[in-house]
Design an enzyme around this catalytic site. Sequence first.
Site, mmCIF file in Angstrom:
data_model
loop_
_atom_site.group_PDB
_atom_site.id
_atom_site.type_symbol
_atom_site.label_atom_id
_atom_site.label_comp_id
_atom_site.label_asym_id
_atom_site.label_seq_id
_atom_site.Cartn_x
_atom_site.Cartn_y
_atom_site.Cartn_z
ATOM 1 C CB THR A 98 -0.936 0.002 1.216
ATOM 2 O OG1 THR A 98 -1.745 -1.172 1.185
ATOM 3 C CG2 THR A 98 -1.854 1.229 1.192
ATOM 4 C CE LYS A 173 -5.464 -1.653 1.519
ATOM 5 N NZ LYS A 173 -4.154 -2.281 1.707
ATOM 6 C CE LYS A 241 1.832 3.026 4.828
ATOM 7 N NZ LYS A 241 1.403 2.130 3.720
#
Length: 284
Positions: A98, A173, A241
């Site tokens: 990711t 995502k 993040k």
Amino acid sequence: MSTTKIGWIGLGTMGIPMSQQLISAGYPVTVYNRSKDKEATLKKQGADTAATPAALFQQTDVMIIMVTDDNAINEIFTGKEGLLSAGVNGKIIINMSTVSPSISKEMAALCKEQGNRYLDAPVSGSVKQAETAQLVIMAGGDAAIFEQVKPVLDKMSKMATHVGDVGAGNVAKLAINTLLSIHTQGLAEAVLLAKQNGIEAATLMELLNNGALASPYMKIKGDAILADNYKAAFSLKNIAKDLRLSKDIGLSTPIGEAALKTFGAAEHEFGNDDLIAVKKYLDK
């Protein structure tokens, strides 16, 4: 047994069970990981190991990467012994991490210069889904290359879908993880509001799990709250993040920005815990 030689970089919480699925499916798998003790786990199950990313790239057909962030990707590709130093062509690289769409576009361009092909193919799902090959994979890149490697992706997932050009998988995502953060914070806030007014978490979770808002995720994270279990299946620092990456690609809506603010503040104390530890942060 497939003759496609798989290279795997990244043996973290997700990387180990995902690569194990490919070993179980009969693929020859060679791994590289900075922590060599994690390589030993895979060696016991039949995997080979390589000394560097470059050496791994030279001896495999399809390279799969599952690491934490853009910095790790940059090092794996452009480091002194990184993939791009191998000087090989005709390979396929599948980045399942990711990361930002921009790093995928940058690495895809560098791969193309050498005659290699790149897909970004992050996953939706956690450790249990990785262990049972029930992940959902969203891929960005050339559709023909996706079809070529789909049999490999299918061994790790219940659904693998091509969603667009390079970077599109990363965008999908990040959108999913933004919603994940909102659901997580919402559950934590509901539990705290109920408790402040005399309703225990167990009672609230029984109501939620039998009502219109019931979902597997709600039950899993509700059970974690009830058991006071904050061991990371997906760490709070990683959702923070991902929210920052979402901000970088345009996240500006009220609830999303609120989640970014909350998780960003919570990661300083609870970053290594599971993301449902946002409940502990809010409780303070």
